[in-house]
Motif scaffolding. Sequence first.
Motif, PDB file in Angstrom:
ATOM      1  N   ASP A  85       0.795  -1.096   0.093  1.00  0.00           N
ATOM      2  CA  ASP A  85      -0.011   0.055   0.048  1.00  0.00           C
ATOM      3  C   ASP A  85       1.059   1.025   0.077  1.00  0.00           C
ATOM      4  O   ASP A  85       2.030   1.247   0.583  1.00  0.00           O
ATOM      5  CB  ASP A  85      -0.921  -0.081   1.383  1.00  0.00           C
ATOM      6  N   VAL A  86       0.312   2.558  -0.484  1.00  0.00           N
ATOM      7  CA  VAL A  86       1.118   3.547  -0.440  1.00  0.00           C
ATOM      8  C   VAL A  86       0.611   4.343   0.974  1.00  0.00           C
ATOM      9  O   VAL A  86      -0.683   4.592   0.959  1.00  0.00           O
ATOM     10  CB  VAL A  86       0.704   4.602  -1.461  1.00  0.00           C
ATOM     11  N   ILE A  87       1.218   4.671   1.881  1.00  0.00           N
ATOM     12  CA  ILE A  87       0.663   5.340   2.969  1.00  0.00           C
ATOM     13  C   ILE A  87       1.488   6.602   3.479  1.00  0.00           C
ATOM     14  O   ILE A  87       2.505   7.014   2.656  1.00  0.00           O
ATOM     15  CB  ILE A  87       1.047   4.107   4.258  1.00  0.00           C
ATOM     16  N   ASP A  88       0.678   7.318   4.269  1.00  0.00           N
ATOM     17  CA  ASP A  88       1.512   8.502   4.828  1.00  0.00           C
ATOM     18  C   ASP A  88       1.374   8.216   6.628  1.00  0.00           C
ATOM     19  O   ASP A  88       1.000   7.107   6.547  1.00  0.00           O
ATOM     20  CB  ASP A  88       0.735   9.575   4.811  1.00  0.00           C
ATOM     21  N   ALA A  89       1.774   9.084   7.220  1.00  0.00           N
ATOM     22  CA  ALA A  89       1.874   8.809   8.793  1.00  0.00           C
ATOM     23  C   ALA A  89       0.716   8.482   9.562  1.00  0.00           C
ATOM     24  O   ALA A  89       0.757   7.693  10.284  1.00  0.00           O
ATOM     25  CB  ALA A  89       2.434  10.116   9.171  1.00  0.00           C
ATOM     26  N   GLU A  90      -0.451   9.202   9.047  1.00  0.00           N
ATOM     27  CA  GLU A  90      -1.752   8.780   9.488  1.00  0.00           C
ATOM     28  C   GLU A  90      -2.089   7.299   9.263  1.00  0.00           C
ATOM     29  O   GLU A  90      -2.704   6.378  10.052  1.00  0.00           O
ATOM     30  CB  GLU A  90      -3.041   9.458   9.185  1.00  0.00           C
ATOM     31  N   LEU A  91      -1.989   6.839   8.013  1.00  0.00           N
ATOM     32  CA  LEU A  91      -2.246   5.556   7.482  1.00  0.00           C
ATOM     33  C   LEU A  91      -1.224   4.576   8.154  1.00  0.00           C
ATOM     34  O   LEU A  91      -1.749   3.275   8.765  1.00  0.00           O
ATOM     35  CB  LEU A  91      -2.284   5.234   6.272  1.00  0.00           C
ATOM     36  N   HIS A 134       4.942  10.399  -5.545  1.00  0.00           N
ATOM     37  CA  HIS A 134       6.401  10.015  -5.524  1.00  0.00           C
ATOM     38  C   HIS A 134       6.826  10.987  -4.446  1.00  0.00           C
ATOM     39  O   HIS A 134       7.624  10.914  -3.317  1.00  0.00           O
ATOM     40  CB  HIS A 134       7.100  10.498  -6.678  1.00  0.00           C
ATOM     41  N   ARG A 135       6.403  12.302  -4.438  1.00  0.00           N
ATOM     42  CA  ARG A 135       6.775  13.581  -3.097  1.00  0.00           C
ATOM     43  C   ARG A 135       6.176  13.080  -2.154  1.00  0.00           C
ATOM     44  O   ARG A 135       7.008  13.166  -1.118  1.00  0.00           O
ATOM     45  CB  ARG A 135       6.143  14.503  -3.962  1.00  0.00           C
ATOM     46  N   GLN A 136       4.908  12.542  -1.933  1.00  0.00           N
ATOM     47  CA  GLN A 136       4.577  12.169  -0.701  1.00  0.00           C
ATOM     48  C   GLN A 136       5.239  11.077  -0.072  1.00  0.00           C
ATOM     49  O   GLN A 136       5.496  11.145   1.324  1.00  0.00           O
ATOM     50  CB  GLN A 136       3.130  11.536  -0.883  1.00  0.00           C
ATOM     51  N   GLN A 137       5.783  10.059  -0.743  1.00  0.00           N
ATOM     52  CA  GLN A 137       6.662   9.147  -0.162  1.00  0.00           C
ATOM     53  C   GLN A 137       7.956   9.668   0.165  1.00  0.00           C
ATOM     54  O   GLN A 137       8.824   8.654   0.768  1.00  0.00           O
ATOM     55  CB  GLN A 137       6.620   7.939  -1.174  1.00  0.00           C
ATOM     56  N   CYS A 138       8.377  10.927  -0.121  1.00  0.00           N
ATOM     57  CA  CYS A 138       9.756  11.304   0.308  1.00  0.00           C
ATOM     58  C   CYS A 138       9.600  11.968   1.727  1.00  0.00           C
ATOM     59  O   CYS A 138      10.739  12.119   2.244  1.00  0.00           O
ATOM     60  CB  CYS A 138      10.241  12.310  -0.808  1.00  0.00           C
ATOM     61  N   THR A 139       8.450  12.274   2.110  1.00  0.00           N
ATOM     62  CA  THR A 139       8.378  12.686   3.488  1.00  0.00           C
ATOM     63  C   THR A 139       8.699  11.627   4.629  1.00  0.00           C
ATOM     64  O   THR A 139       8.650  10.588   4.426  1.00  0.00           O
ATOM     65  CB  THR A 139       7.117  13.186   3.937  1.00  0.00           C
ATOM     66  N   PRO A 140       9.419  11.900   5.739  1.00  0.00           N
ATOM     67  CA  PRO A 140       9.674  11.111   6.989  1.00  0.00           C
ATOM     68  C   PRO A 140       8.419  10.169   7.226  1.00  0.00           C
ATOM     69  O   PRO A 140       7.426  10.714   7.506  1.00  0.00           O
ATOM     70  CB  PRO A 140      10.467  11.906   7.983  1.00  0.00           C
ATOM     71  N   LEU A 141       8.783   9.009   7.482  1.00  0.00           N
ATOM     72  CA  LEU A 141       7.833   8.018   8.206  1.00  0.00           C
ATOM     73  C   LEU A 141       8.601   7.188   9.153  1.00  0.00           C
ATOM     74  O   LEU A 141       9.683   6.818   8.927  1.00  0.00           O
ATOM     75  CB  LEU A 141       7.242   7.292   6.949  1.00  0.00           C
TER      76      LEU A 141
END
Length: 182
Positions: A85-91, A134-141
């Motif tokens: 899955d493609v995720i961000d900090a909340e997910l 792509h940009r979203q996935q460059c943020t720290p997780l």
Amino acid sequence: MVQLPPLLLTGGPAAGKTVTAQALARTTPRCAYIDVDDVRQLVKNGGAAPWEGKEGRNQHLLGVRNAAALSANFTRNMFNVTISDVIDAELLTSYRDLIPGVRIIRLSIGLEAARDRARSRPVYLTDEEFESLHRQQCTPLDVDLDIDVTGMAFQEQVETIRQSWSGSLSRSETSVSETAWS
């Protein structure tokens, strides 16, 4: 049989999370693969992409909850599980809350390398969506491991993740074809 913690692979478009998670599932004893995109595609009328505002976000969260339920069912029945899955900090937080012990590995890749890989297969995103993801996935997780796969051969990527995930399977159980990139 070795029971491994559920494994979530994340990363931007063309990082190889899907083909890698599938390869790991095919070569790990008693293993299921969950593509959260496929789970979200179960909605046949009224579906919204994750980037389509509040409704898209709600449906992405619903996909996470459904993937977690599938993972729990497989795990209870002694199946290992890989998820992409493609995720961000909340997910990421949702996955950790919903799947006890989940191991989360992010695959990172440079934008040009991602574009090169994407050219070798069907692409369902606009250029703008591709670059935004792509940009979203460059943020720290706060993932368990972040692997830069730029320039990494497919087999090397699979083996690196397998070692991080388990470290206990023999090489004879882990053979995968290099053709999986195509």
